[in-house]
Design an enzyme around this catalytic site. Structure first.
Site, short mmCIF file in Angstrom:
data_model
loop_
_atom_site.label_atom_id
_atom_site.label_comp_id
_atom_site.label_asym_id
_atom_site.label_seq_id
_atom_site.Cartn_x
_atom_site.Cartn_y
_atom_site.Cartn_z
N ASP A 91 0.85 -1.20 0.00
CA ASP A 91 0.00 0.00 0.00
C ASP A 91 0.88 1.25 0.00
OD1 ASP A 91 0.80 -0.51 2.73
OD2 ASP A 91 -0.79 0.82 3.44
N GLU A 156 -0.03 -0.92 5.88
CA GLU A 156 1.02 -0.32 6.71
C GLU A 156 0.81 1.17 6.85
OE1 GLU A 156 4.71 1.39 8.17
OE2 GLU A 156 3.70 1.88 6.30
#
Ligand code: BES
Ligand code: MN
Ligand code: MN
Length: 459
Positions: A91, A156
C-alpha cells in the site's frame, strides 16, 4: 565453478531493465490504502504480487479477513536451513497534492537515474528488490538457498490495524529465524545503513465544539468562546519555546541515551547546515541539548499535522466557527508506551478546555517504539552482504519513522534477528510529491538481498 557472487551480480545487471519494467507495472496500480475508492486496486496489487511469487514456485495465498488483502507466500523445503521471513507493504500514501508532481504519481517515469512514482521507495521498489533477489538466486543456482516466508500487507500506511491479529492467528505458520525488511533508507547517499531502532507513534484527533452554528463575529464576538481560538490556545500549551513537550509525565519513561550511543551519533555527524539549506529554512529547530540526529531519531516529538475550522476560502469572512479540529502526532522512543501517551495527552488536552466549548480527543493510531539487538551473527552477515552490494561498510542508525509490525515481530513472535535494511536515499521524498527511488539503490538492494540470502543459507 564460476564464483556465485559474480553470477548473482551479472544476472542482476543483465536483467535490470526488465526488473525495472516490472516494477513500473507494480507502481501503476494506485494502491492507496487510506481511500476506499481504491479498494479494487488493493485487490489488483495483491494478485499482481501473488503472480510474481507464483512464478518463483512460492506457494502463495491471499488472506481477505484482515482488512486489505494480505499476501503470504512460503517456500520451505529444507529441514536443515534457517527460515527467513521477508516483510513489506504494497500500500502507498495518497498522492496529493497532485499538482506538485512533475510527472503523474501513478505513471512511473525514469529520469536522472531514478524512477519517479508514488511507492517507488516506500515501499514497492524496496520490497520488489527481495522478490527479484529470489528470482536471481533461482536463475543462477537453480534454487532459493534458504527457507523463505514472505508477508506483504496492504495496510502499513494506515497503521497496520489488522496485522497483529493475523500474526496471533497464524503465529506458527509465520514463525522464522530471521526477519528482513527493506522499508527505510541508507544513512546518506553514499553510506548504507542498518537500522536498529524505530520510533513509535501516537496519533490523535482533537475536536472543539462551540456554538451550535457559525455566528457573525460582529454580532456575537465578545460573548462566546470561539472554538478555533480555544483550539490554538490548547495546542500552544502542548510544547514550549525550547522544543520541550509540556504534557505532564510525557518524558517519564524515556530511556536516556547512553554515552556510547551519543558518541556514535556524534561521529555520524549529520550535516546540519546542508539539511537546513535543503529544507529551505533559516535554522533547524528542536529540543535543546540534543543534536539534530538525536532529535530526529532518538528523542520524542509532538507535531500538529493539520488544523481546520472557520473560513478558508478567498478573501475575508467575519465568522465565529461552530467547530474546529486538529490532528496531532507524537513520535515515541523507548520505553514510552503509546497507550500511556495517548492517555496522558488526552487527559492534559481535556484539562485545558476553557469554559464555553467542549473538547473531544480520538485516537487514530498508535504503535510502540522498538530497538532491535545489534550483536547477533545475522547482523555480521548483513554487514558483509551490504559491503558487497553497495561497496561500502554500513553504519548503524536509528530511524525516526515507524513500522508498526516490527513490535509484533519482536514481542509476539519473539524473533530477535530483525534486519532493517533500507535501500532508499534519505531524500527520496516518501509520502511527498515526486517520490523516487534511485536505480543504483534498486540494483544494490537486489544484489545485497541475494548475497544475504545466499550467505544465510550457509549458516
Ligand atoms: N517506511 C515508512 C517508515 C519509515 C520511514 C521507516 C523512514 C524508516 C525511515 C512507513 O511506510 C511509514 O510511513 N510509516 C508510518 C507509520 C504510520 C502510518 C503508522 C510513519 O512513520 O509515519
Ligand atoms: Mn514504508
Ligand atoms: Mn510510508
Amino acid at each position: 565453478m564460476v564464483d556465485m557472487e559474480e553470477m548473482i551480480s551479472s544476472a542482476v545487471d543483465r536483467n535490470l531493465y526488465r526488473f525495472l519494467e516490472e516494477l513500473c507495472d507494480f507502481l501503476r496500480i494506485p494502491s492507496v490504502s487510506a481511500r476506499s475508492e481504491h479498494r479494487e486496486d488493493m485487490v489488483r496489487a495483491s494478485s499482481w504480487l501473488r503472480d510474481q511469487l507464483g512464478r518463483l514456485n512460492i506457494e502463495t495465498q491471499i488472506y481477505t479477513d484482515y482488512g486489505h488483502p494480505l499476501v503470504y507466500g512460503s517456500y520451505c523445503p529444507y529441514a536443515d536451513k534457517p527460515t527467513i521471513l521477508i516483510y513489506g507493504h504494497y500500500d502507498v500514501q495518497p498522492e496529493d497534492p497532485v499538482e506538485l508532481w512533475e510527472t503523474p504519481p501513478f505513471d512511473p517515469s525514469i529520469r536522472d537515474g531514478s524512477i519517479y512514482a508514488r511507492g517507488a521507495t516506500d515501499d514497492k521498489g524496496q520490497l520488489f528488490t527481495w522478490i527479484k533477489a529470489l528470482e536471481v538466486l533461482r536463475a543462477t543456482s537453480g534454487r532459493i538457498p534458504v527457507n523463505v516466508k514472505i508477508l506483504i500487507e496492504g495496510e502499513e500506511e494506515i497503521g497496520s490495524p489488522n496485522l497483529h491479529r493475523f500474526l496471533v492467528d497464524y503465529k506458527k505458520r509465520v514463525s522464522a529465524n530471521v526477519i528482513v525488511i527493506s522499508d527505510g533508507s541508507k544513512y546518506s547517499r553514499d553510506t548504507p545503513a542498518i537500522t536498529y531502532g524505530l520510533r513509535g507513534l501516537s496519533y490523535l484527533e482533537i475536536e472543539v465544539i462551540g456554538p451550535q452554528r457559525d455566528l457573525h463575529s460582529g454580532v456575537y464576538g465578545g460573548i462566546v468562546k470561539n472554538p478555533l481560538n480555544a483550539l490554538v490556545e490548547i495546542l500552544a500549551k502542548l510544547t514550549d519555546e525550547k522544543g520541550q513537550i509540556t504534557i505532564p509525565g510525557f518524558y517519564e519513561d524515556v530511556v536516556p541515551l547512553e554515552p556510547w550511543e551519543r558518541e556514535e551519533m556524534e561521529k555520524l555527524a549529520l550535516k546540519e547546515d546542508e539539511v537546513r539549506d535543503q529544507l529551505g529554512v533559516d535554522s533547524l529547530f528542536g529540543e535543546e541539548g540534543f543534536s539534530a540526529l538525536e532529535r530526529k531519531t532518538a528523542r520524542p516529538t509532538l507535531d500538529i499535522n493539520g488544523i481546520w475550522g472557520g473560513y478558508q476560502g478567498e478573501g475575508a469572512k467575519t465568522v465565529i466557527p461552530s467547530k474546529a479540529g486538529a490532528k496531532l502526532s507524537m513520535r515515541l522512543v523507548p520505553n514510552q508506551s503509546h497507550q500511556k501517551i495517548d492517555r496522558l495527552a488526552s487527559d492534559f488536552i481535556k484539562s485545558l478546555t476553557p469554559p464555553g466549548v467542549k473538547v473531544y480527543v480520538k485516537q487514530l493510531h498508535g504503535t510502540d517504539p522498538v530497538i532491535v539487538p545489534r550483536n547477533l551473527k545475522e547482523m555480521e552477515i548483513a554487514i558483509k552482504a551490504i559491503k558487497k552490494g553497495f561497496g561500502k561498510e554500513p553504519v548503524f542508525i536509528r530511524e525516526g519513522g515507524s513500522i508498526p509490525v516490527v513490535v509484533s515481530f519482536s514481542r509476539l513472535l519473539n524473533i530477535q534477528p530483525i534486519l532493517l535494511l533500507g535501500w532508499g536515499n534519505p531524500d527520496d521524498g516518501p509520502h511527498g510529491p515526486n517520490e523516487h527511488f534511485s536505480i543504483e539503490n534498486f540494483k544494490g538492494g537486489i544484489k545485497t538481498a541475494a548475497f544475504l540470502l545466499e550467505e544465510l543459507g550457509k549458516s
